[in-house]
Design a protein around this motif. Structure first.
Motif, PDB file in Angstrom:
ATOM      1  N   GLN A  35       0.826  -1.204   0.000  1.00  0.00           N
ATOM      2  CA  GLN A  35       0.000   0.000   0.000  1.00  0.00           C
ATOM      3  C   GLN A  35       0.862   1.255   0.000  1.00  0.00           C
ATOM      4  O   GLN A  35       1.845   1.371   0.688  1.00  0.00           O
ATOM      5  CB  GLN A  35      -0.900  -0.003   1.236  1.00  0.00           C
ATOM      6  CG  GLN A  35      -1.812   1.200   1.326  1.00  0.00           C
ATOM      7  CD  GLN A  35      -2.865   0.988   2.391  1.00  0.00           C
ATOM      8  OE1 GLN A  35      -3.430  -0.093   2.494  1.00  0.00           O
ATOM      9  NE2 GLN A  35      -3.118   1.984   3.171  1.00  0.00           N
ATOM     10  N   THR A  36       0.450   2.232  -0.795  1.00  0.00           N
ATOM     11  CA  THR A  36       1.088   3.532  -0.817  1.00  0.00           C
ATOM     12  C   THR A  36       0.134   4.546  -0.231  1.00  0.00           C
ATOM     13  O   THR A  36      -0.978   4.703  -0.735  1.00  0.00           O
ATOM     14  CB  THR A  36       1.444   3.948  -2.268  1.00  0.00           C
ATOM     15  OG1 THR A  36       2.282   2.953  -2.815  1.00  0.00           O
ATOM     16  CG2 THR A  36       2.145   5.285  -2.296  1.00  0.00           C
ATOM     17  N   GLU A  37       0.547   5.255   0.782  1.00  0.00           N
ATOM     18  CA  GLU A  37      -0.349   6.187   1.449  1.00  0.00           C
ATOM     19  C   GLU A  37      -0.630   7.376   0.548  1.00  0.00           C
ATOM     20  O   GLU A  37       0.269   7.922  -0.088  1.00  0.00           O
ATOM     21  CB  GLU A  37       0.282   6.681   2.756  1.00  0.00           C
ATOM     22  CG  GLU A  37       0.331   5.625   3.828  1.00  0.00           C
ATOM     23  CD  GLU A  37      -1.040   5.244   4.332  1.00  0.00           C
ATOM     24  OE1 GLU A  37      -1.204   4.078   4.730  1.00  0.00           O
ATOM     25  OE2 GLU A  37      -1.940   6.097   4.308  1.00  0.00           O
ATOM     26  N   PRO A  38      -1.890   7.834   0.465  1.00  0.00           N
ATOM     27  CA  PRO A  38      -2.205   8.999  -0.341  1.00  0.00           C
ATOM     28  C   PRO A  38      -1.759  10.270   0.337  1.00  0.00           C
ATOM     29  O   PRO A  38      -1.549  10.321   1.544  1.00  0.00           O
ATOM     30  CB  PRO A  38      -3.742   8.942  -0.442  1.00  0.00           C
ATOM     31  CG  PRO A  38      -4.155   8.239   0.798  1.00  0.00           C
ATOM     32  CD  PRO A  38      -3.074   7.247   1.091  1.00  0.00           C
ATOM     33  N   GLY A  60       3.270  10.006  -0.576  1.00  0.00           N
ATOM     34  CA  GLY A  60       2.024  10.159  -1.339  1.00  0.00           C
ATOM     35  C   GLY A  60       2.185  11.145  -2.476  1.00  0.00           C
ATOM     36  O   GLY A  60       1.750  10.901  -3.600  1.00  0.00           O
ATOM     37  N   ALA A  89       4.178   9.592  -5.187  1.00  0.00           N
ATOM     38  CA  ALA A  89       3.406   8.617  -5.960  1.00  0.00           C
ATOM     39  C   ALA A  89       2.475   9.320  -6.942  1.00  0.00           C
ATOM     40  O   ALA A  89       2.361   8.936  -8.104  1.00  0.00           O
ATOM     41  CB  ALA A  89       2.601   7.730  -5.021  1.00  0.00           C
ATOM     42  N   LEU A 112       2.058  -0.414  -9.406  1.00  0.00           N
ATOM     43  CA  LEU A 112       2.382   0.974  -9.067  1.00  0.00           C
ATOM     44  C   LEU A 112       3.770   1.376  -9.557  1.00  0.00           C
ATOM     45  O   LEU A 112       4.439   2.217  -8.945  1.00  0.00           O
ATOM     46  CB  LEU A 112       2.271   1.205  -7.549  1.00  0.00           C
ATOM     47  CG  LEU A 112       0.889   0.928  -6.929  1.00  0.00           C
ATOM     48  CD1 LEU A 112       0.913   1.231  -5.443  1.00  0.00           C
ATOM     49  CD2 LEU A 112      -0.201   1.726  -7.617  1.00  0.00           C
ATOM     50  N   TYR A 157      -3.537   7.365 -11.011  1.00  0.00           N
ATOM     51  CA  TYR A 157      -2.992   7.015  -9.698  1.00  0.00           C
ATOM     52  C   TYR A 157      -4.114   6.698  -8.719  1.00  0.00           C
ATOM     53  O   TYR A 157      -4.018   5.745  -7.927  1.00  0.00           O
ATOM     54  CB  TYR A 157      -2.142   8.161  -9.142  1.00  0.00           C
ATOM     55  CG  TYR A 157      -1.833   7.971  -7.671  1.00  0.00           C
ATOM     56  CD1 TYR A 157      -0.880   7.052  -7.262  1.00  0.00           C
ATOM     57  CD2 TYR A 157      -2.527   8.688  -6.700  1.00  0.00           C
ATOM     58  CE1 TYR A 157      -0.614   6.848  -5.925  1.00  0.00           C
ATOM     59  CE2 TYR A 157      -2.274   8.489  -5.361  1.00  0.00           C
ATOM     60  CZ  TYR A 157      -1.315   7.572  -4.969  1.00  0.00           C
ATOM     61  OH  TYR A 157      -1.068   7.373  -3.651  1.00  0.00           O
ATOM     62  N   LEU A 158      -5.173   7.491  -8.765  1.00  0.00           N
ATOM     63  CA  LEU A 158      -6.272   7.316  -7.818  1.00  0.00           C
ATOM     64  C   LEU A 158      -6.903   5.934  -7.963  1.00  0.00           C
ATOM     65  O   LEU A 158      -7.205   5.266  -6.960  1.00  0.00           O
ATOM     66  CB  LEU A 158      -7.320   8.406  -8.038  1.00  0.00           C
ATOM     67  CG  LEU A 158      -8.494   8.444  -7.067  1.00  0.00           C
ATOM     68  CD1 LEU A 158      -8.000   8.684  -5.647  1.00  0.00           C
ATOM     69  CD2 LEU A 158      -9.491   9.519  -7.470  1.00  0.00           C
ATOM     70  N   SER A 213      -4.556   3.330  -6.574  1.00  0.00           N
ATOM     71  CA  SER A 213      -4.493   3.473  -5.123  1.00  0.00           C
ATOM     72  C   SER A 213      -5.743   2.918  -4.452  1.00  0.00           C
ATOM     73  O   SER A 213      -5.670   2.204  -3.451  1.00  0.00           O
ATOM     74  CB  SER A 213      -4.313   4.953  -4.761  1.00  0.00           C
ATOM     75  OG  SER A 213      -4.249   5.140  -3.372  1.00  0.00           O
ATOM     76  N   ARG A 218      -6.460  -0.733  -1.781  1.00  0.00           N
ATOM     77  CA  ARG A 218      -6.907  -0.478  -0.420  1.00  0.00           C
ATOM     78  C   ARG A 218      -8.401  -0.758  -0.259  1.00  0.00           C
ATOM     79  O   ARG A 218      -9.146  -0.013   0.360  1.00  0.00           O
ATOM     80  CB  ARG A 218      -6.558   0.950   0.006  1.00  0.00           C
ATOM     81  CG  ARG A 218      -7.145   2.024  -0.897  1.00  0.00           C
ATOM     82  CD  ARG A 218      -6.779   3.441  -0.445  1.00  0.00           C
ATOM     83  NE  ARG A 218      -5.375   3.704  -0.665  1.00  0.00           N
ATOM     84  CZ  ARG A 218      -4.554   4.173   0.280  1.00  0.00           C
ATOM     85  NH1 ARG A 218      -4.993   4.427   1.467  1.00  0.00           N
ATOM     86  NH2 ARG A 218      -3.291   4.376   0.006  1.00  0.00           N
TER      87      ARG A 218
END
Length: 446
Positions: free
Chosen positions: A6-9, A38, A41, A165, A292-293, A296, A300
């Protein structure tokens, strides 16, 4: 399901704490790190979209500067058809690759099998349509079919890189596509070959080069072979709604171009395309952040829908503001940059309409992405089909009744905005309320 880490927004926030000063400092540092990751990313995703759009933009510039206004109108229809084809395969196979468990052998086989079927069907349809319509010769139709196959294959590799990603690798792939396309096109011009077929040929070679390089850039785990059994059903059940949904917007724009051509002239479609080319950077920004959204949100899915909706609301606000700033700059620079970019001075009202369309998409798309990730693709498709129908009705009125091409992008903006707000109000908000009363509620997966 195997998940990408997971990549944090950027919108993630650290909670306030009553801990001792060292703990507070540590919390602040951690929050700053998440924010930096974030932003990095999002920047990487936007950069990947920018490089892809730059390749398309370069093709559009070559077409605008080397083709006549009528040929440019025809090019806009054919290139729009390529985008439509990519939308179908990207939705059916690419989105399934992102959301389903692509590491399961049967799912992986199903993704490969469906792509082979769709790619073959699209290439054959491109050849037959281009030839029988009379707009292309046999050789031109063959080049168009090859361009369609190469375009959708390269797009699928991009989606696979998105799934892990690896947006920075997409940038390298797109830069190669851009370089090869431009070099081939300039090579044709240097030896005296110009015209629509050679622009399409440059597109084909560039996409093939990007596809091969992108395959090389994929992690080894993503390049494994496929074996039986083939999961035709699970991929189709999810992919068919995403394909239909992904095809709506490019299909709507292609339909609008055909309506303008039928009601007015190819020259009118060319003028519409020139204004769209100038306004493209605003749409580039919106598309990059949305790519990206989606990735992401896909990684999640365990998050509560209320949390995901709050995050999406914030993303919409920031994205709308960014598109607005881009639009203002575009209008300020129009008298100087308009003819330089497109080879002719676009009509200001039409350019403003395309910028308004980009802002409408900035509002609409994130809500559709969230609903699709939560397996409400059928509901999203229904709403988007209705707003696309509304758009085409308004375009028909503008073209056939008012005889005014400048109103076409405004019609598209009205439809997109109505669809996005409807998805939020009629799909996502009721789901959040149901989740509050029944956290274990199962989704009505299509």
């Amino acid at each position: 399901m195997d998940r990408v880490p997971q990549t944090e927004p950027a919108a993630s926030q650290s909670r306030t704490s009553t801990a001792s000063p060292p703990a507070v400092v540590g919390s602040f540092t951690s929050g700053t790190g998440r924010l930096s990751r974030g932003l990095a990313a999002v920047s990487s995703a936007a950069g990947a979209q920018a490089t892809q759009s730059a390749a398309g933009f370069a093709v559009a510039l070559l077409a605008a500067h080397t083709l006549g206004i009528e040929a440019l109108g025809l090019f806009s229809i054919l290139y729009g058809a390529l985008i439509l084809a990519a939308g179908i395969t990207s939705g059916f196979v690419g989105d399934s690759l992102l959301v389903l468990d692509r590491h399961a052998a049967e799912i992986r086989a199903g993704l490969a099998a469906w792509f082979a079927v769709l790619a073959t069907a699209i290439a054959v349809a491109a050849f037959i349509t281009g030839w029988l319509s009379g707009v292309l010769s046999v050789s031109g139709a063959l080049v168009f079919a090859a361009a369609a196959a190469a375009y959708i294959a390269e797009d699928l590799i991009r989606r696979n890189l998105m799934a892990v990603l690896a947006f920075h690798r997409i940038i390298w792939m797109d830069l190669l596509v851009l370089a090869v396309t431009v070099v081939v096109a300039l090579g044709f011009l240097t030896v005296g070959y110009r015209g629509l077929i050679f622009v399409l040929g440059a597109v084909t070679v560039g996409q093939l080069a990007g596809m091969l390089f992108g395959w090389y850039l994929l992690p080894r785990s993503e390049r494994r072979g496929v074996h039986r059994p083939i999961a035709w059903g699970p991929v189709a059940r999810y992919g068919i709604w995403r394909a239909a949904l992904q095809a709506l917007r490019p299909g709507q724009l292609t339909g609008a171009r055909l309506l303008v051509t039928g009601a007015l002239t190819l020259a009118a479609a060319g003028a519409l395309e020139a204004a769209r080319i100038y306004a493209a950077p605003a749409m580039l920004l919106v598309s990059g952040v949305c790519s990206y959204l989606f990735a992401s949100l896909a990684v999640r899915q365990e998050q509560s829908l209320a949390t995901a909706l709050a995050f999406t609301d914030r993303a919409v606000r920031y994205l709308l503001l960014a598109a607005l700033v881009c639009g203002v700059l575009g209008m300020v620079l129009l008298p100087v940059a308009g003819e330089l970019i497109t080879g002719r001075q676009p009509v200001a009202l039409t350019v403003l309409g395309w910028l308004g369309y980009a802002m409408a998409v900035a509002v609409a798309t994130p809500y559709g992405l969230l609903a699709a990730v939560r397996h409400r693709a059928r509901a999203v498709f229904t709403i988007r089909a209705l707003d696309s129908a509304l758009c085409l009705v308004l375009v028909a009125v503008a073209a056939f009744v008012l005889r005014e091409v400048t109103l076409v992008p405004w019609a598209a903006a009205i439809g997109a905005l109505a669809g996005g707000l409807s998805i939020r109000g009629f799909v996502l908000v009721p789901l959040v309320r149901a989740e509050d009363t029944s956290p274990a509620m199962a989704g009505d997966r299509p």
